[in-house]
Design a protein around this motif. Sequence first.
Motif, PDB file in Angstrom:
ATOM      1  N   LEU A   1     -39.157 -63.383  21.718  1.00 14.93           N
ATOM      2  CA  LEU A   1     -38.757 -62.632  20.522  1.00 14.93           C
ATOM      3  C   LEU A   1     -37.844 -61.476  20.894  1.00 14.93           C
ATOM      4  O   LEU A   1     -36.778 -61.298  20.291  1.00 14.93           O
ATOM      5  N   ASN A   2     -38.225 -60.689  21.885  1.00 19.14           N
ATOM      6  CA  ASN A   2     -37.385 -59.567  22.308  1.00 19.14           C
ATOM      7  C   ASN A   2     -36.004 -60.028  22.736  1.00 19.14           C
ATOM      8  O   ASN A   2     -34.989 -59.427  22.371  1.00 19.14           O
ATOM      9  N   ASP A   3     -35.954 -61.101  23.511  1.00 16.14           N
ATOM     10  CA  ASP A   3     -34.673 -61.576  24.017  1.00 16.14           C
ATOM     11  C   ASP A   3     -33.817 -62.199  22.925  1.00 16.14           C
ATOM     12  O   ASP A   3     -32.586 -62.152  23.003  1.00 16.14           O
ATOM     13  N   VAL A   4     -34.437 -62.777  21.900  1.00 16.29           N
ATOM     14  CA  VAL A   4     -33.657 -63.269  20.759  1.00 16.29           C
ATOM     15  C   VAL A   4     -32.909 -62.101  20.118  1.00 16.29           C
ATOM     16  O   VAL A   4     -31.699 -62.187  19.860  1.00 16.29           O
ATOM     17  N   TYR A   5     -33.609 -60.998  19.879  1.00 19.38           N
ATOM     18  CA  TYR A   5     -32.946 -59.838  19.286  1.00 19.38           C
ATOM     19  C   TYR A   5     -31.865 -59.284  20.200  1.00 19.38           C
ATOM     20  O   TYR A   5     -30.756 -58.963  19.764  1.00 19.38           O
TER      21      TYR A   5
ATOM     22  N   THR B   1     -36.379 -53.622  15.604  1.00 18.36           N
ATOM     23  CA  THR B   1     -36.667 -53.715  14.172  1.00 18.36           C
ATOM     24  C   THR B   1     -37.392 -52.460  13.702  1.00 18.36           C
ATOM     25  O   THR B   1     -38.331 -52.000  14.351  1.00 18.36           O
ATOM     26  N   PRO B   2     -36.982 -51.899  12.561  1.00 20.04           N
ATOM     27  CA  PRO B   2     -37.601 -50.646  12.098  1.00 20.04           C
ATOM     28  C   PRO B   2     -39.075 -50.786  11.719  1.00 20.04           C
ATOM     29  O   PRO B   2     -39.851 -49.847  11.903  1.00 20.04           O
ATOM     30  N   GLU B   3     -39.486 -51.945  11.218  1.00 25.03           N
ATOM     31  CA  GLU B   3     -40.882 -52.108  10.784  1.00 25.03           C
ATOM     32  C   GLU B   3     -41.798 -52.619  11.886  1.00 25.03           C
ATOM     33  O   GLU B   3     -43.001 -52.732  11.702  1.00 25.03           O
ATOM     34  N   GLY B   4     -41.265 -52.945  13.039  1.00 25.63           N
ATOM     35  CA  GLY B   4     -42.070 -53.373  14.167  1.00 25.63           C
ATOM     36  C   GLY B   4     -42.368 -54.858  14.186  1.00 25.63           C
ATOM     37  O   GLY B   4     -41.856 -55.630  13.380  1.00 25.63           O
ATOM     38  N   VAL B   5     -43.242 -55.227  15.089  1.00 21.31           N
ATOM     39  CA  VAL B   5     -43.600 -56.617  15.340  1.00 21.31           C
ATOM     40  C   VAL B   5     -45.064 -56.829  14.981  1.00 21.31           C
ATOM     41  O   VAL B   5     -45.906 -55.976  15.252  1.00 21.31           O
TER      42      VAL B   5
END
Length: 132
Positions: A54-58, A29-33
């Motif tokens: 979260l990482n694995d969902v993306y 994601t460009p805006e980060g977490v």
Amino acid sequence: MVDGFAVVVSAGTFRSDGEGLVHFPHRWTPEGVAVEADFTGAHLLHLAAAGCVLNDVYREAARLGIPLGGVRVSATGGFNTENWTSTGISYSVMLDSSAPPADLDRLVEIVDGVAEIPRAIRAGARVSRSAG
């Protein structure tokens, strides 16, 4: 027993803003977490699980061609105060997507099976101290 060591990680349209949050760059994601967590061992354990999910969902959504506008993962659990062992971790996933609900359910099911940190915790990963 103490319950409620809650954490939240969020990105995209679900990315939290506000005081007391920590933001990290994120490859998906460009805006980060955004991270909402206290700095205790219990919170960090739950954060590791939530962040991995979260990482694995993306990652899995990209692999499956599922569009994601945002992801929010909340994790919580308890600890036995006599020996400070975890009583377990539960997490929930919110998705902002135009994909059909069945595709999103499949995505979350896949992630639950492949997410590395939850898998390591479920398996009882060995932790050892080294010198130095």
